[in-house]
Design a protein around this motif. Structure first.
Motif, mmCIF file in Angstrom:
data_model
loop_
_atom_site.group_PDB
_atom_site.id
_atom_site.type_symbol
_atom_site.label_atom_id
_atom_site.label_comp_id
_atom_site.label_asym_id
_atom_site.label_seq_id
_atom_site.Cartn_x
_atom_site.Cartn_y
_atom_site.Cartn_z
ATOM 1 N N TYR A 155 22.818 20.194 63.256
ATOM 2 C CA TYR A 155 23.999 20.067 64.114
ATOM 3 C C TYR A 155 23.625 20.354 65.557
ATOM 4 O O TYR A 155 22.806 21.235 65.837
ATOM 5 N N ARG A 156 24.249 19.603 66.478
ATOM 6 C CA ARG A 156 24.003 19.773 67.906
ATOM 7 C C ARG A 156 25.333 19.970 68.627
ATOM 8 O O ARG A 156 26.332 19.340 68.286
ATOM 9 N N GLN A 157 25.294 20.822 69.639
ATOM 10 C CA GLN A 157 26.509 21.125 70.404
ATOM 11 C C GLN A 157 26.995 19.882 71.139
ATOM 12 O O GLN A 157 26.204 19.173 71.764
ATOM 13 N N THR A 158 28.305 19.636 71.046
ATOM 14 C CA THR A 158 28.899 18.503 71.758
ATOM 15 C C THR A 158 29.804 18.959 72.894
ATOM 16 O O THR A 158 29.931 18.271 73.893
ATOM 17 N N ARG A 159 30.450 20.105 72.721
ATOM 18 C CA ARG A 159 31.314 20.619 73.789
ATOM 19 C C ARG A 159 31.679 22.064 73.494
ATOM 20 O O ARG A 159 31.501 22.542 72.378
ATOM 21 N N VAL A 160 32.196 22.726 74.522
ATOM 22 C CA VAL A 160 32.690 24.096 74.387
ATOM 23 C C VAL A 160 34.149 24.087 74.821
ATOM 24 O O VAL A 160 34.486 23.546 75.873
ATOM 25 N N GLU A 161 34.999 24.653 73.983
ATOM 26 C CA GLU A 161 36.438 24.695 74.237
ATOM 27 C C GLU A 161 36.849 26.147 74.433
ATOM 28 O O GLU A 161 36.714 26.958 73.512
ATOM 29 N N GLN A 162 37.350 26.471 75.619
ATOM 30 C CA GLN A 162 37.803 27.841 75.857
ATOM 31 C C GLN A 162 39.182 28.015 75.237
ATOM 32 O O GLN A 162 40.124 27.310 75.575
ATOM 33 N N VAL A 163 39.271 28.947 74.297
ATOM 34 C CA VAL A 163 40.510 29.198 73.575
ATOM 35 C C VAL A 163 41.295 30.321 74.248
ATOM 36 O O VAL A 163 42.510 30.274 74.346
ATOM 37 N N SER A 164 40.584 31.346 74.688
ATOM 38 C CA SER A 164 41.201 32.478 75.378
ATOM 39 C C SER A 164 40.128 33.096 76.265
ATOM 40 O O SER A 164 38.988 32.635 76.299
ATOM 41 N N SER A 165 40.493 34.175 76.946
ATOM 42 C CA SER A 165 39.507 34.839 77.805
ATOM 43 C C SER A 165 38.374 35.454 76.989
ATOM 44 O O SER A 165 37.287 35.681 77.501
ATOM 45 N N ARG A 166 38.623 35.713 75.695
ATOM 46 C CA ARG A 166 37.608 36.333 74.830
ATOM 47 C C ARG A 166 36.902 35.361 73.922
ATOM 48 O O ARG A 166 35.890 35.711 73.312
ATOM 49 N N LEU A 167 37.441 34.141 73.757
ATOM 50 C CA LEU A 167 36.917 33.244 72.741
ATOM 51 C C LEU A 167 36.779 31.810 73.235
ATOM 52 O O LEU A 167 37.715 31.256 73.820
ATOM 53 N N SER A 168 35.626 31.248 72.972
ATOM 54 C CA SER A 168 35.397 29.813 73.153
ATOM 55 C C SER A 168 34.872 29.275 71.832
ATOM 56 O O SER A 168 34.100 29.944 71.145
ATOM 57 N N PHE A 169 35.290 28.074 71.479
ATOM 58 C CA PHE A 169 34.763 27.392 70.295
ATOM 59 C C PHE A 169 33.638 26.480 70.729
ATOM 60 O O PHE A 169 33.787 25.703 71.674
ATOM 61 N N VAL A 170 32.528 26.582 70.036
ATOM 62 C CA VAL A 170 31.407 25.674 70.240
ATOM 63 C C VAL A 170 31.546 24.587 69.179
ATOM 64 O O VAL A 170 31.490 24.869 67.984
ATOM 65 N N HIS A 171 31.761 23.367 69.625
ATOM 66 C CA HIS A 171 31.895 22.228 68.715
ATOM 67 C C HIS A 171 30.514 21.622 68.507
ATOM 68 O O HIS A 171 29.759 21.430 69.472
ATOM 69 N N LEU A 172 30.206 21.321 67.253
ATOM 70 C CA LEU A 172 28.893 20.779 66.909
ATOM 71 C C LEU A 172 29.071 19.527 66.050
ATOM 72 O O LEU A 172 30.064 19.390 65.337
ATOM 73 N N GLU A 173 28.087 18.661 66.119
ATOM 74 C CA GLU A 173 28.143 17.413 65.356
ATOM 75 C C GLU A 173 26.758 17.057 64.857
ATOM 76 O O GLU A 173 25.748 17.396 65.471
ATOM 77 N N LYS A 174 26.748 16.356 63.749
ATOM 78 C CA LYS A 174 25.509 15.899 63.126
ATOM 79 C C LYS A 174 25.739 14.463 62.658
ATOM 80 O O LYS A 174 26.730 14.199 61.965
ATOM 81 N N PRO A 175 24.853 13.547 63.020
ATOM 82 C CA PRO A 175 25.026 12.190 62.504
ATOM 83 C C PRO A 175 24.812 12.167 60.997
ATOM 84 O O PRO A 175 23.995 12.916 60.465
ATOM 85 N N ALA A 176 25.564 11.316 60.330
ATOM 86 C CA ALA A 176 25.375 11.163 58.885
ATOM 87 C C ALA A 176 24.065 10.421 58.660
ATOM 88 O O ALA A 176 23.742 9.479 59.376
ATOM 89 N N SER A 177 23.319 10.884 57.693
ATOM 90 C CA SER A 177 22.062 10.193 57.399
ATOM 91 C C SER A 177 22.364 8.931 56.633
ATOM 92 O O SER A 177 23.244 8.883 55.793
ATOM 93 N N THR A 178 21.620 7.888 56.939
ATOM 94 C CA THR A 178 21.785 6.614 56.261
ATOM 95 C C THR A 178 20.767 6.560 55.139
ATOM 96 O O THR A 178 19.573 6.767 55.362
ATOM 97 N N PRO A 179 21.223 6.301 53.916
ATOM 98 C CA PRO A 179 20.258 6.225 52.802
ATOM 99 C C PRO A 179 19.253 5.103 53.057
ATOM 100 O O PRO A 179 19.610 4.039 53.564
ATOM 101 N N LEU A 180 18.022 5.372 52.717
ATOM 102 C CA LEU A 180 16.986 4.366 52.891
ATOM 103 C C LEU A 180 17.174 3.266 51.843
ATOM 104 O O LEU A 180 17.530 3.532 50.705
ATOM 105 N N ALA A 181 16.912 2.043 52.265
ATOM 106 C CA ALA A 181 17.005 0.924 51.321
ATOM 107 C C ALA A 181 15.883 1.043 50.289
ATOM 108 O O ALA A 181 14.768 1.473 50.605
ATOM 109 N N ALA A 182 16.188 0.694 49.094
ATOM 110 C CA ALA A 182 15.171 0.731 48.030
ATOM 111 C C ALA A 182 14.109 -0.320 48.321
ATOM 112 O O ALA A 182 14.399 -1.417 48.774
ATOM 113 N N THR A 183 12.875 0.045 48.078
ATOM 114 C CA THR A 183 11.774 -0.901 48.303
ATOM 115 C C THR A 183 11.210 -1.324 46.964
ATOM 116 O O THR A 183 11.209 -0.566 46.009
ATOM 117 N N ALA A 184 10.734 -2.550 46.927
ATOM 118 C CA ALA A 184 10.190 -3.079 45.668
ATOM 119 C C ALA A 184 8.717 -2.743 45.537
ATOM 120 O O ALA A 184 8.015 -2.528 46.446
#
Length: 166
Positions: A137-166
């Motif tokens: 996961y990588r940080q995408t943004r920080v949201e200040q909720v109050s003077s004491r708290l900020s939320f760090v938003h994180l995201e991870k791309p979904a992995s794409t299954p590899l195609a089967a090889t013959a």
């Protein structure tokens, strides 16, 4: 002889154990931010039971005891949203949080195509931030909720299954 931790879908009968674990797991967060009114500590059993019908809940069991939990859902935009990862304090730092995240990501992907996974945590929750970084996961943004708290938003791309090889 030790027991193995088993990860499975939560059942309605798990609601009380999930709520107790959530309460235990979020006390250090409340202390860290000086806010004992955070939603995980004030959620009612009725509310959690209703949420069990609306979200995917996974639990980690050691015998009959719920020692970890995570919940989430796949939004209409194809984003898997992950919420409230909790591991019992005595079970932390053994890879269980990562296993729960992996299992929920797989479960959400079974529901349909997932473009990415998103979650958030408090800015002072360094253990959580390290875990999420290890899980890709990588940080995408920080949201200040109050003077004491900020939320760090994180995201991870979904992995794409590899195609089967013959």
């Amino acid at each position: 002889m030790g027991m193995s931790v088993i990860i499975s879908a939560a059942e309605a009968e798990d609601a009380e154990q999930i709520l107790k674990l959530q309460y235990l797991g979020y006390q250090p967060e409340a202390e860290l931010y000086g806010d004992w009114a955070i939603e995980p500590l004030t959620q009612s059993l009725e509310s959690l039971r209703a949420e069990l019908t609306e979200r995917y809940f996974l639990v980690a069991r050691l015998g009959d005891e719920v020692v970890g939990t995570v919940r989430g859902h796949r939004g209409p935009d194809g984003v898997g949203r992950i919420e409230r990862l909790v591991v019992h304090p005595r079970m932390q730092r053994h890879g269980l949080g990562g296993r729960l995240l992996d299992a929920l990501e797989r479960r959400l992907a079974e529901d349909g195509p997932v473009s990415s996974y998103r979650l958030y945590t408090g800015h002072r929750s360094l253990g959580n931030l390290r875990l999420y970084a290890r899980q890709g996961y990588r940080q995408t943004r920080v949201e200040q909720v109050s003077s004491r708290l900020s939320f760090v938003h994180l995201e991870k791309p979904a992995s794409t299954p590899l195609a089967a090889t013959a």
